[in-house]
Design a protein around this motif. Structure first.
Motif, PDB file in Angstrom:
ATOM      1  N   UNK A  83     -13.057   8.676 -13.098  1.00 37.71           N
ATOM      2  CA  UNK A  83     -11.598   8.662 -12.998  1.00 37.71           C
ATOM      3  C   UNK A  83     -11.109  10.054 -12.618  1.00 37.71           C
ATOM      4  N   UNK A  84     -10.139  10.114 -11.718  1.00 35.50           N
ATOM      5  CA  UNK A  84      -9.408  11.349 -11.433  1.00 35.50           C
ATOM      6  C   UNK A  84      -8.018  11.209 -12.048  1.00 35.50           C
ATOM      7  N   UNK A  85      -7.648  12.164 -12.888  1.00 35.87           N
ATOM      8  CA  UNK A  85      -6.321  12.178 -13.506  1.00 35.87           C
ATOM      9  C   UNK A  85      -5.619  13.445 -13.024  1.00 35.87           C
ATOM     10  N   UNK A  86      -4.575  13.270 -12.227  1.00 38.02           N
ATOM     11  CA  UNK A  86      -3.861  14.435 -11.670  1.00 38.02           C
ATOM     12  C   UNK A  86      -2.573  14.688 -12.445  1.00 38.02           C
ATOM     13  N   UNK A  87      -2.196  15.978 -12.519  1.00 39.02           N
ATOM     14  CA  UNK A  87      -1.042  16.397 -13.315  1.00 39.02           C
ATOM     15  C   UNK A  87      -0.089  17.227 -12.463  1.00 39.02           C
ATOM     16  N   UNK A  98      -7.707  14.134  -2.039  1.00 35.82           N
ATOM     17  CA  UNK A  98      -9.115  14.535  -2.129  1.00 35.82           C
ATOM     18  C   UNK A  98      -9.956  13.441  -2.782  1.00 35.82           C
ATOM     19  N   UNK A  99      -9.407  12.823  -3.828  1.00 36.98           N
ATOM     20  CA  UNK A  99     -10.144  11.761  -4.517  1.00 36.98           C
ATOM     21  C   UNK A  99     -10.379  10.566  -3.603  1.00 36.98           C
ATOM     22  N   UNK A 100      -9.362  10.183  -2.832  1.00 39.06           N
ATOM     23  CA  UNK A 100      -9.537   9.059  -1.902  1.00 39.06           C
ATOM     24  C   UNK A 100     -10.552   9.398  -0.815  1.00 39.06           C
ATOM     25  N   UNK A 101     -10.460  10.625  -0.265  1.00 37.59           N
ATOM     26  CA  UNK A 101     -11.417  11.027   0.768  1.00 37.59           C
ATOM     27  C   UNK A 101     -12.841  11.096   0.223  1.00 37.59           C
ATOM     28  N   UNK A 102     -12.964  11.409  -1.060  1.00 38.57           N
ATOM     29  CA  UNK A 102     -14.292  11.487  -1.684  1.00 38.57           C
ATOM     30  C   UNK A 102     -14.808  10.124  -2.127  1.00 38.57           C
ATOM     31  N   UNK A 103     -13.955   9.102  -2.004  1.00 41.49           N
ATOM     32  CA  UNK A 103     -14.389   7.750  -2.366  1.00 41.49           C
ATOM     33  C   UNK A 103     -14.329   7.451  -3.847  1.00 41.49           C
ATOM     34  N   UNK A 104     -13.496   8.204  -4.583  1.00 39.09           N
ATOM     35  CA  UNK A 104     -13.334   7.934  -6.024  1.00 39.09           C
ATOM     36  C   UNK A 104     -12.363   6.767  -6.178  1.00 39.09           C
ATOM     37  N   UNK A 105     -12.763   5.682  -6.837  1.00 39.20           N
ATOM     38  CA  UNK A 105     -11.922   4.476  -6.843  1.00 39.20           C
ATOM     39  C   UNK A 105     -10.766   4.488  -7.834  1.00 39.20           C
ATOM     40  N   UNK A 106     -10.856   5.276  -8.898  1.00 37.73           N
ATOM     41  CA  UNK A 106      -9.876   5.200  -9.988  1.00 37.73           C
ATOM     42  C   UNK A 106      -9.084   6.496 -10.081  1.00 37.73           C
ATOM     43  N   UNK A 107      -7.780   6.416  -9.803  1.00 38.23           N
ATOM     44  CA  UNK A 107      -6.921   7.603  -9.750  1.00 38.23           C
ATOM     45  C   UNK A 107      -5.645   7.338 -10.543  1.00 38.23           C
ATOM     46  N   UNK A 108      -5.303   8.286 -11.417  1.00 43.15           N
ATOM     47  CA  UNK A 108      -4.054   8.217 -12.184  1.00 43.15           C
ATOM     48  C   UNK A 108      -3.228   9.443 -11.836  1.00 43.15           C
ATOM     49  N   UNK A 131       6.592  12.843  -0.082  1.00 43.72           N
ATOM     50  CA  UNK A 131       5.278  12.398   0.407  1.00 43.72           C
ATOM     51  C   UNK A 131       4.566  11.553  -0.644  1.00 43.72           C
ATOM     52  N   UNK A 132       4.643  12.002  -1.901  1.00 44.88           N
ATOM     53  CA  UNK A 132       4.012  11.236  -2.983  1.00 44.88           C
ATOM     54  C   UNK A 132       4.633   9.844  -3.094  1.00 44.88           C
ATOM     55  N   UNK A 133       5.948   9.765  -2.938  1.00 45.91           N
ATOM     56  CA  UNK A 133       6.611   8.463  -3.012  1.00 45.91           C
ATOM     57  C   UNK A 133       6.040   7.506  -1.971  1.00 45.91           C
ATOM     58  N   UNK A 134       5.848   7.997  -0.735  1.00 48.51           N
ATOM     59  CA  UNK A 134       5.320   7.147   0.331  1.00 48.51           C
ATOM     60  C   UNK A 134       3.858   6.774   0.077  1.00 48.51           C
ATOM     61  N   UNK A 135       3.105   7.722  -0.491  1.00 52.97           N
ATOM     62  CA  UNK A 135       1.673   7.486  -0.715  1.00 52.97           C
ATOM     63  C   UNK A 135       1.379   6.770  -2.031  1.00 52.97           C
ATOM     64  N   UNK A 136       2.412   6.591  -2.862  1.00 51.61           N
ATOM     65  CA  UNK A 136       2.182   5.974  -4.175  1.00 51.61           C
ATOM     66  C   UNK A 136       1.681   4.539  -4.066  1.00 51.61           C
ATOM     67  N   UNK A 137       1.938   3.897  -2.949  1.00 52.58           N
ATOM     68  CA  UNK A 137       1.428   2.542  -2.739  1.00 52.58           C
ATOM     69  C   UNK A 137      -0.079   2.562  -2.499  1.00 52.58           C
ATOM     70  N   UNK A 138      -0.566   3.662  -1.897  1.00 51.04           N
ATOM     71  CA  UNK A 138      -1.954   3.714  -1.430  1.00 51.04           C
ATOM     72  C   UNK A 138      -2.907   4.468  -2.351  1.00 51.04           C
ATOM     73  N   UNK A 139      -2.429   5.561  -2.990  1.00 51.69           N
ATOM     74  CA  UNK A 139      -3.381   6.445  -3.665  1.00 51.69           C
ATOM     75  C   UNK A 139      -3.627   6.087  -5.132  1.00 51.69           C
ATOM     76  N   UNK A 140      -2.638   6.124  -6.012  1.00 49.72           N
ATOM     77  CA  UNK A 140      -2.955   5.954  -7.436  1.00 49.72           C
ATOM     78  C   UNK A 140      -3.119   4.500  -7.839  1.00 49.72           C
ATOM     79  N   UNK A 141      -3.978   4.272  -8.823  1.00 54.22           N
ATOM     80  CA  UNK A 141      -4.048   2.966  -9.465  1.00 54.22           C
ATOM     81  C   UNK A 141      -2.895   2.793 -10.445  1.00 54.22           C
TER      82      UNK A 141
END
Length: 375
Positions: A83-87, A98-108, A131-141
């Motif tokens: 899991x990647x947990x970003x703050x 970075x987590x998505x590019x590295x293939x990490x499936x679980x991101x908070x 940018x985060x608002x637009x990417x929130x559909x794609x990046x975090x679980x």
């Protein structure tokens, strides 16, 4: 379960302190590592002392170093955390990518702010949020937020509604306790009488914290209660800060103000106060309120973030920017008989025990990890 925490920086602050408290109480089954986009600083050293590795990418604040970002991707590819947990925003964006590019499936993602106004935020910060608002559909679980008000504000920016979960901050009720000895010792340190009323503001120097507004309130209060002293602590809260000195001089409270700077004994400082003030323009879930309440200290706060919810009926709440009302709220607490004010303080501590005990909050974090890991 291997969890990597990616955070913008590790200076003393609300998010950084919550991360530290979480790591101090982590389950034995959790293997943690912390990555700072910028520097290690004081909280990073404390995390390292727990036996948890801390990596600092040494990016300059507010800038993007593509080589450091590429290094982060390679680190994640090599170590493969579960899991990647970003703050905070920059870590949400860069750590999430970075987590998505590295293939990490679980991101908070973790959101810690509720004021995104143009007046009190850099243009670059607002750009990152957009940018985060637009990417929130794609990046975090999941998008973890410490405040209901902050959640609503970020939904208005376009964040993915279905991914939010509210997890409040938690407080250590063994570390933050009522302490009559601290009350006496701090007054001795300040060279004031044992019965001197003390109003505190504990916050780093930041436009959101509205120190100038606090001193405006202090000026109003000083005219009615010249016996009251004002204690402030936090990063850059010292005589080297010209903005602080100018605000003190405008308010006419130089003789009754004590600037302590960055302190390591905040539980002792909190327990010495009669009332804690929060003059902020923007908060999500301010730690200082829970810490003061755990010490049996009532709070007078501006109605920002979840401040009103935290203090409940044990505090006084005024409109954001209404410093005359804040002065009146502080005065109303100070004018109470000491026994009545102590009773309110006891009710405040009980509210923290019932709703925001750190052990309970850590369980909420780890339940979220289990949910994301299993999905």
């Amino acid at each position: 379960m291997k969890i990597f925490h990616i955070i913008t920086g590790l200076k003393v602050g609300g998010a950084e302190m919550m991360l530290l408290k979480l790591l101090e109480r982590r389950s034995p089954k959790v293997k943690a590592k912390v990555i700072s986009l910028t520097h290690t600083d004081s909280i990073g050293k404390r995390i390292n002392d727990l036996g948890i590795p801390v990596v600092a990418l040494e990016m300059r604040p507010g800038t993007l170093n593509p080589f450091a970002l590429l290094g982060l991707v390679r680190l994640l590819q090599k170590e493969r955390p579960d899991i990647i947990h970003t703050w905070m925003y920059h870590a949400d964006l860069l750590g999430g990518l970075a987590a998505r590019w590295a293939g990490i499936p679980s991101i908070i993602w973790n959101i810690r702010s509720s004021d995104l106004s143009r007046e009190r935020n850099k243009a670059t910060t607002r750009l990152v949020v957009a940018l985060c608002a637009k990417l929130s559909v794609l990046i975090p679980n999941r998008i973890q937020c410490c405040s209901n008000v902050a959640k609503d504000i970020h939904l208005s920016w376009g964040y993915d509604r279905d991914k939010f979960i509210i997890t409040p901050n938690g407080f250590d009720l063994e570390r933050f306790v009522p302490d009559s000895h601290a009350r006496l010792a701090v007054r001795q340190e300040l060279a004031v009488g044992v019965d001197t009323p003390l109003v505190g503001l504990i916050a780093r120097f930041d436009p959101q914290k509205n120190h100038s507004g606090f001193f405006e309130a202090a000026g109003y209060l000083h005219k009615k209660r010249p016996d009251v002293h004002f204690l402030l602590a936090g990063d850059k809260i010292d005589t080297k800060n010209p903005a602080i000195i100018a605000a003190i001089e405008r308010a006419g409270v130089s003789d009754v103000t004590h600037l302590l700077g960055l302190r390591e004994d905040i539980p002792r400082i909190m327990a010495s106060l009669d009332v804690l003030a929060s003059s902020s323009y923007g908060e999500a879930f301010p730690n200082v309120l829970g810490e003061a309440m755990a010490c049996g200290v009532p709070c007078a706060v501006t109605d920002v973030g979840d401040s009103a919810y935290i203090v409940g009926n044990t505090g006084k709440v005024v409109g954001s920017g209404d410093m005359k009302a804040l002065a009146e709220a502080l005065e109303s607490f100070l004018d109470l008989p000491s026994e009545e004010r102590e009773q309110i303080g006891q009710q405040a501590r009980h509210r923290i025990q019932e709703n925001f005990d750190i052990s309970r909050v850590v369980k909420l974090y780890e339940a979220l990890y289990e949910e994301v890991y299993a999905s």
